[in-house]
Scaffold this motif. Structure first.
Motif, PDB file in Angstrom:
ATOM      1  N   ILE A  24      13.179  13.725  -0.697  1.00 42.73           N
ATOM      2  CA  ILE A  24      11.914  12.866  -0.551  1.00 42.73           C
ATOM      3  C   ILE A  24      10.890  13.003  -2.107  1.00 42.73           C
ATOM      4  O   ILE A  24      10.480  14.395  -1.969  1.00 42.73           O
ATOM      5  N   LEU A  25      10.620  12.337  -2.899  1.00 43.71           N
ATOM      6  CA  LEU A  25       9.786  12.347  -3.675  1.00 43.71           C
ATOM      7  C   LEU A  25       8.322  12.055  -3.442  1.00 43.71           C
ATOM      8  O   LEU A  25       8.160  10.725  -3.231  1.00 43.71           O
ATOM      9  N   ARG A  26       7.484  12.803  -3.670  1.00 42.28           N
ATOM     10  CA  ARG A  26       5.947  12.362  -3.439  1.00 42.28           C
ATOM     11  C   ARG A  26       5.204  12.844  -4.375  1.00 42.28           C
ATOM     12  O   ARG A  26       5.406  13.818  -5.293  1.00 42.28           O
ATOM     13  N   VAL A  27       4.288  12.021  -4.593  1.00 38.74           N
ATOM     14  CA  VAL A  27       3.029  12.245  -5.741  1.00 38.74           C
ATOM     15  C   VAL A  27       1.889  12.074  -5.167  1.00 38.74           C
ATOM     16  O   VAL A  27       1.536  11.191  -4.319  1.00 38.74           O
ATOM     17  N   PRO A  28       0.774  12.651  -6.000  1.00 42.05           N
ATOM     18  CA  PRO A  28      -0.615  12.055  -5.343  1.00 42.05           C
ATOM     19  C   PRO A  28      -0.743  10.966  -5.450  1.00 42.05           C
ATOM     20  O   PRO A  28      -0.655  10.326  -6.834  1.00 42.05           O
ATOM     21  N   ALA A  29      -1.563  10.338  -4.499  1.00 41.51           N
ATOM     22  CA  ALA A  29      -1.793   8.706  -4.698  1.00 41.51           C
ATOM     23  C   ALA A  29      -2.707   8.454  -6.022  1.00 41.51           C
ATOM     24  O   ALA A  29      -2.594   7.483  -6.652  1.00 41.51           O
ATOM     25  N   ASN A  30      -3.794   9.409  -6.294  1.00 35.09           N
ATOM     26  CA  ASN A  30      -4.569   8.992  -7.282  1.00 35.09           C
ATOM     27  C   ASN A  30      -3.956   9.060  -8.665  1.00 35.09           C
ATOM     28  O   ASN A  30      -4.779   8.856  -9.651  1.00 35.09           O
ATOM     29  N   SER A  76       0.728  -1.085  -0.015  1.00 37.09           N
ATOM     30  CA  SER A  76       0.138   0.089   0.104  1.00 37.09           C
ATOM     31  C   SER A  76       0.941   1.293  -0.063  1.00 37.09           C
ATOM     32  O   SER A  76       1.868   1.230   0.304  1.00 37.09           O
ATOM     33  N   PHE A  77       0.261   2.337  -0.355  1.00 31.08           N
ATOM     34  CA  PHE A  77       1.083   3.910  -0.355  1.00 31.08           C
ATOM     35  C   PHE A  77       1.053   4.039   1.156  1.00 31.08           C
ATOM     36  O   PHE A  77       0.595   3.780   2.076  1.00 31.08           O
ATOM     37  N   SER A  78       2.226   4.697   1.431  1.00 29.58           N
ATOM     38  CA  SER A  78       2.555   5.383   2.637  1.00 29.58           C
ATOM     39  C   SER A  78       2.918   6.857   2.621  1.00 29.58           C
ATOM     40  O   SER A  78       3.391   7.491   1.476  1.00 29.58           O
ATOM     41  N   LEU A  79       2.487   7.588   3.397  1.00 28.72           N
ATOM     42  CA  LEU A  79       2.687   9.292   3.503  1.00 28.72           C
ATOM     43  C   LEU A  79       3.728   9.617   4.193  1.00 28.72           C
ATOM     44  O   LEU A  79       4.221  10.469   4.127  1.00 28.72           O
ATOM     45  N   GLY A  80       4.510   8.500   4.946  1.00 28.57           N
ATOM     46  CA  GLY A  80       5.711   8.771   5.495  1.00 28.57           C
ATOM     47  C   GLY A  80       7.074   7.913   4.890  1.00 28.57           C
ATOM     48  O   GLY A  80       6.730   7.532   3.483  1.00 28.57           O
ATOM     49  N   ILE A  81       7.986   7.937   5.367  1.00 30.08           N
ATOM     50  CA  ILE A  81       9.207   7.390   4.590  1.00 30.08           C
ATOM     51  C   ILE A  81       9.866   6.173   5.254  1.00 30.08           C
ATOM     52  O   ILE A  81      11.110   5.702   4.997  1.00 30.08           O
ATOM     53  N   GLY A 135      15.729   9.842  -1.007  1.00 28.99           N
ATOM     54  CA  GLY A 135      17.289  10.010  -1.590  1.00 28.99           C
ATOM     55  C   GLY A 135      18.113   9.911  -0.310  1.00 28.99           C
ATOM     56  O   GLY A 135      17.723   9.354   0.767  1.00 28.99           O
ATOM     57  N   ARG A 136      19.370  10.095  -0.335  1.00 31.26           N
ATOM     58  CA  ARG A 136      20.192  10.148   0.925  1.00 31.26           C
ATOM     59  C   ARG A 136      19.784  10.860   1.979  1.00 31.26           C
ATOM     60  O   ARG A 136      19.619  12.375   1.805  1.00 31.26           O
ATOM     61  N   LEU A 137      19.773  10.302   3.185  1.00 33.22           N
ATOM     62  CA  LEU A 137      19.657  11.166   4.250  1.00 33.22           C
ATOM     63  C   LEU A 137      20.817  11.103   5.204  1.00 33.22           C
ATOM     64  O   LEU A 137      21.474  10.073   5.398  1.00 33.22           O
ATOM     65  N   SER A 138      20.978  12.157   6.106  1.00 31.71           N
ATOM     66  CA  SER A 138      21.967  12.271   6.956  1.00 31.71           C
ATOM     67  C   SER A 138      21.588  11.340   8.218  1.00 31.71           C
ATOM     68  O   SER A 138      20.492  11.109   8.351  1.00 31.71           O
ATOM     69  N   ASP A 139      22.641  10.882   9.058  1.00 31.90           N
ATOM     70  CA  ASP A 139      22.199  10.101  10.112  1.00 31.90           C
ATOM     71  C   ASP A 139      21.263  10.920  11.115  1.00 31.90           C
ATOM     72  O   ASP A 139      20.472  10.327  11.778  1.00 31.90           O
TER      73      ASP A 139
END
Length: 300
Positions: free
Chosen positions: A213-219, A175-180, A237-241
């Motif tokens: 962070i790439l986000r797109v509309p679920a629909n 399923s889609f997630s709103l978080g990372i 993408g790459r995140l720091s600690d």
């Protein structure tokens, strides 16, 4: 059974595989051979009506739960609604947040009603309903995110524990997630409760507005998604600690609130190689090596 449904024993001769459209179940029961056979027959009979039952109220199940929402009539749909309802005052949530857990629970109830079993599980794509008779237990292996298979830890659930549901959610799931989150695994008193909580905790693990962070509309990805135009995570993408720690802390704070009000028993939160465990019982979730992203699969 309709032509689209598949019911078969797996090659090990112990586990039952049920498949119908988006529902894919792996079932295992222990007990007297005749009772196991009766339970599997009951599972197949109940499964034959499950998808059609949900589709009959699908438009309602895809609507946000509010104070004035119409309650679904079907048994499974009502369980989905009930699992979503506690979150509705603060979040956008539909009954679909608990569809996998509620489906697994419905099949398990049919099995345990049909025959006495020492233990059983119904695994609906990682959302698992458990049955444990007195004195029984499950050894659970926790593996990494859904697209990998490396164990990160283990736990034992006994008949004395108030845990009969396990669920995993995150951006790598079905399923889609709103978080990372790579994955959030939750232990709760039943599968619909665990399913809803895992999704909501996974949504809370986030870095709003982060450029990686790439986000797109679920629909845009799925026109009939219950999330409508809400932005869902497609890549991270790459995140720091420090950023990873901050995102996990947001999720851990939310999970702690669910633990305090009794909605969950434990949770494992995973992002980019870091793990946060939230539980009231030390030792419930035991790391094997370095802690990684996790999903839980019922084992021996």
């Amino acid at each position: 059974m309709s032509a689209r449904q598949q019911v078969r024993l797996l090659p090990d001769g112990r586990r039952l595989h049920l498949h119908d459209g988006p529902i894919d179940l792996i079932i295992c029961a222990d007990g007297d051979a005749q009772n196991v056979a009766r339970a599997y027959d009951a599972a197949a009979t109940r499964f034959a009506t499950l998808l059609d039952e949900l589709c009959a109220e699908l438009s309602l199940l895809r609507q946000a739960v509010t104070q004035d929402s119409q309650r679904p009539q079907g048994t499974v749909a009502a369980r989905m609604f009930g699992a979503a309802q506690p979150y509705a005052s603060r979040h956008f949530v539909t009954p679909m947040v608990a569809v996998a857990g509620a489906g697994a629970e419905a099949i398990l109830v049919a099995m345990t009603t049909a025959a006495p079993l020492s233990r059983a599980y119904v695994n609906n794509g990682g959302d698992i309903a458990l049955h444990l008779a007195d004195g029984a237990s499950f050894e659970i292996g926790m593996v990494d995110r859904p697209d990998k298979a490396q164990l990160f830890g283990k736990l034992t659930i006994t008949s004395r524990d108030p845990i009969r549901g396990i669920a995993t959610s995150g951006r790598h799931g079905r399923s889609f997630s709103l978080g990372i989150a790579d994955a959030v695994t939750v232990l709760a008193e039943d599968a619909p409760t665990a399913d809803a909580a895992a999704t909501m905790i996974a949504n809370a693990i986030d870095l709003p507005g982060h450029p990686a962070i790439l986000r797109v509309p679920a629909n845009e990805l799925q026109p009939d998604s219950d999330l409508g135009s809400l932005l869902v995570t497609r890549s991270v993408g790459r995140l720091s600690d420090v950023e990873i720690t901050r995102a996990l802390a947001r999720g851990a704070d939310y999970a702690e609130s669910l633990l305090e009000n009794g909605r969950i028993q434990a949770a494992a939160l995973h992002l980019a190689g870091q793990t946060r465990l939230v539980h009231a019982s030390p030792g419930l979730m035991m790391p094997i090596h370095r802690q990684k992203e996790a999903q839980i699969h019922a084992a021996s």
